[in-house]
Scaffold this active site. Structure first.
Site, PDB file in Angstrom:
ATOM      1  N   ALA A 157       0.852  -1.195   0.000  1.00  0.00           N
ATOM      2  CA  ALA A 157       0.000   0.000   0.000  1.00  0.00           C
ATOM      3  C   ALA A 157       0.886   1.243   0.000  1.00  0.00           C
ATOM      4  O   ALA A 157       2.051   1.185   0.371  1.00  0.00           O
ATOM      5  CB  ALA A 157      -0.920   0.016   1.219  1.00  0.00           C
ATOM      6  N   PHE A 158       0.321   2.366  -0.409  1.00  0.00           N
ATOM      7  CA  PHE A 158       1.139   3.574  -0.570  1.00  0.00           C
ATOM      8  C   PHE A 158       1.696   4.067   0.754  1.00  0.00           C
ATOM      9  O   PHE A 158       2.652   4.833   0.780  1.00  0.00           O
ATOM     10  CB  PHE A 158       0.331   4.671  -1.276  1.00  0.00           C
ATOM     11  CG  PHE A 158      -0.421   5.588  -0.345  1.00  0.00           C
ATOM     12  CD1 PHE A 158      -1.610   5.210   0.227  1.00  0.00           C
ATOM     13  CD2 PHE A 158       0.087   6.842  -0.047  1.00  0.00           C
ATOM     14  CE1 PHE A 158      -2.299   6.061   1.088  1.00  0.00           C
ATOM     15  CE2 PHE A 158      -0.593   7.704   0.808  1.00  0.00           C
ATOM     16  CZ  PHE A 158      -1.778   7.303   1.386  1.00  0.00           C
ATOM     17  N   LYS A 159       1.137   3.618   1.856  1.00  0.00           N
ATOM     18  CA  LYS A 159       1.628   4.079   3.157  1.00  0.00           C
ATOM     19  C   LYS A 159       3.085   3.687   3.383  1.00  0.00           C
ATOM     20  O   LYS A 159       3.784   4.325   4.156  1.00  0.00           O
ATOM     21  CB  LYS A 159       0.721   3.571   4.263  1.00  0.00           C
ATOM     22  CG  LYS A 159      -0.656   4.243   4.165  1.00  0.00           C
ATOM     23  CD  LYS A 159      -1.581   3.898   5.298  1.00  0.00           C
ATOM     24  CE  LYS A 159      -2.826   4.782   5.269  1.00  0.00           C
ATOM     25  NZ  LYS A 159      -3.717   4.481   4.129  1.00  0.00           N
ATOM     26  N   ASP A 160       3.557   2.659   2.680  1.00  0.00           N
ATOM     27  CA  ASP A 160       4.973   2.289   2.795  1.00  0.00           C
ATOM     28  C   ASP A 160       5.899   3.423   2.352  1.00  0.00           C
ATOM     29  O   ASP A 160       7.009   3.543   2.867  1.00  0.00           O
ATOM     30  CB  ASP A 160       5.278   1.072   1.905  1.00  0.00           C
ATOM     31  CG  ASP A 160       4.682  -0.223   2.440  1.00  0.00           C
ATOM     32  OD1 ASP A 160       4.624  -0.396   3.668  1.00  0.00           O
ATOM     33  OD2 ASP A 160       4.282  -1.062   1.603  1.00  0.00           O
ATOM     34  N   LEU A 188       6.119   5.560   5.452  1.00  0.00           N
ATOM     35  CA  LEU A 188       6.494   4.915   6.720  1.00  0.00           C
ATOM     36  C   LEU A 188       7.867   4.255   6.673  1.00  0.00           C
ATOM     37  O   LEU A 188       8.563   4.195   7.688  1.00  0.00           O
ATOM     38  CB  LEU A 188       5.412   3.919   7.131  1.00  0.00           C
ATOM     39  CG  LEU A 188       4.165   4.620   7.694  1.00  0.00           C
ATOM     40  CD1 LEU A 188       2.991   3.667   7.769  1.00  0.00           C
ATOM     41  CD2 LEU A 188       4.454   5.205   9.072  1.00  0.00           C
TER      42      LEU A 188
END
Ligand SMILES: *Cc1c(COP(=O)(O)O)cnc(C)c1O
Length: 468
Positions: free
Chosen positions: A110-113, A116
């Site tokens: 997911a783009f949150k990687d 993060l």
């Protein structure tokens, strides 16, 4: 670079300070005191850079003296070296106008990687300097938890406690969290709903007996460093499509307004952004706010795009602050009224300023499925439900100049939402090979009753107290 709170009363901090702080002490969110600006020539000189180098150039003005350029480059190289695609965030062409920006090639799909993975390294760097310790406590309904766990697993001076509602996250999502066996990772399955888990986390942040001993931190998208890392891929995509000579539009599947606010920041820095399209599902508080000035929370309707099922968008406050002339007292007032009544009217100044760059659209389930089918039937692309909502908004956008490409941000790998994709297009997307053994790995988590004292005692028995 100095950071100030949107509510005008918390102490100003440097980049290192805001990275470790999360929410400001006056309840506001930190923003840079001014937007750094690149010239046309500065942007032209970024064309063709590898992603990690581009990231260092775009972020250095925000980082200031907190990290020397070569040190920041070492961190971006490490963070983006873990992505499975050499371009990190590759662009895919759909038709003569529409493009997809694939943001899901990180470890948890997911783009949150993108944000993060860097944040985990920044935590480690700054905590080592201060010889301090951080205890991250969070609640997740899926994507954030796995991305945060992957980002800090095995890192020194950080422990993470992640609560998920027992039996209410998908098997892929659960296993992406519970198969990480590093000793600083603590997965807790709570008997109850996501809201119950979230309420316990909030209570812990306000529990002096806990915060007095431990450096309790959050990893949600109120953290400035997360937003900053997301600014980079707007530059990467625009440069590929002809910036700074050509203007680009972006369509963004929106929940907490973090991702699209990063696009707003890119535009303030001089990137030629023609328009940012805020795409929502039926949980459309942001669409109502931008189209009618009415920012009022309702109840959440669960959809096939759960990361956009929100009532309140925490990062919207940053836009209201900037669009309202950076008046902390005015914003503190507006937010106090919002917290009391769950409704807020944008001022005319806020609406006018936002309208220069932002438009919005809402997609219901039928429009979402139609977008998934169009991408599959006409372009051979399998897209996830969140991406489909933004693609719908991109395709119905009106009034864009003919030569402006529209880039839809693809925020999750379709295999993360395999059942919804199957229902839409009749194909079950396959998990990429690098996570393909997810179902053979050992899981580790503890199950706790939906009871605050049980969770508090669990955390305080295992966390490392802060120094001094
Ligand atoms: C978190 C998330 C979003 C929403 O992003 P915001 O920054 O909260 O607006 C959209 N799609 C996916 C897949 C997500 O995980």
């Amino acid at each position: 670079m100095i950071y100030v709170s949107t509510r005008g009363r918390a102490p100003a901090l440097d980049f290192e300070g805001v990275t470790l702080a999360g929410l400001a002490s006056d309840g506001g969110l930190y923003v840079p005191e001014t937007w750094p600006r690149f010239s046309h020539d500065d942007i032209a000189a970024m064309a063709g850079l590898p992603y990690a180098e581009l990231a260092q150039r775009v972020m250095q003005p925000f980082v200031g003296d907190s990290l020397a350029p070569d040190r920041l480059l070492a961190l971006t190289t490490a963070a983006y070296g873990r992505f499975s695609h050499a371009a990190v965030t590759p662009l895919v062409q759909l038709d003569e106008k529409q493009w997809l920006l694939e943001l899901f090639h990180g470890p948890t799909l997911a783009f949150k990687d993108v944000a993060l993975q860097l944040l985990g390294l920044l935590f480690e760097e700054f905590l080592a300097r201060r010889d301090d310790h951080l205890t991250i406590v969070g609640a997740t309904s899926g994507d954030t938890g796995s991305a945060a766990i992957d980002a800090v697993a095995g890192r020194a001076k950080v422990d993470i406690f992640m609560l998920h509602p027992h039996g209410r996250v998908s098997a892929v999502q659960r296993r992406q969290m519970t198969t990480v066996l590093a000793p600083n990772v603590h997965n807790i399955a709570i008997d109850g709903s996501f809201d119950d888990a979230q309420a316990m986390v909030k209570r812990m942040f306000n529990d002096g007996a806990v915060t007095g001993r431990f450096g309790i931190a959050a990893v949600n998208s109120i953290n400035w460093a997360r937003l900053m890392a997301q600014v980079v891929y707007y530059f990467a995509a625009a440069l590929q499509l002809g910036a700074p000579q050509r203007k680009i539009a972006f369509s963004v599947p929106t929940g907490n307004f973090g991702d699209v606010f990063a696009g707003y920041v890119a535009a303030q820095m001089g990137l030629p952004v023609e328009r940012l399209i805020v795409a929502t599902n039926v949980n459309d508080i942001l669409h109502r706010a931008l189209a009618q000035g009415d920012y009022s929370a309702g109840t959440v309707t669960p959809t096939a795009a759960p990361s956009m099922d929100i009532q309140v968008s925490s990062n919207f406050e940053r836009l209201l602050y900037d669009a309202g002339g950076r008046d902390g007292a005015l914003l503190a007032d507006q937010m106090a009224r919002f917290e009391a009544t769950k409704a807020l009217q944008l001022t005319n100044a806020q609406r006018d300023h936002a309208a220069h760059l932002l438009t919005s659209a809402r997609a219901d389930a039928d429009a979402m499925i139609a977008a998934q089918r169009w991408a599959f039937d006409h372009c051979g692309q399998v897209i996830d439900p969140h991406t489909a909502i933004a693609l719908h908004a991109a395709r119905i956008a009106e009034g864009l100049p003919a030569d402006v490409p529209v880039v839809t941000l693809a925020t999750a790998h379709p295999a993360k939402f395999g059942d919804a994709v199957m229902a839409a297009i009749g194909q079950q997307p396959v998990l990429p090979a690098r996570v393909g053994d997810l179902f053979d790995r050992e899981e580790r988590y503890d199950r706790l009753p939906g009871d605050y004292a049980a969770v508090r005692d669990y955390v305080t028995a295992r966390a490392t107290p802060r120094n001094g």
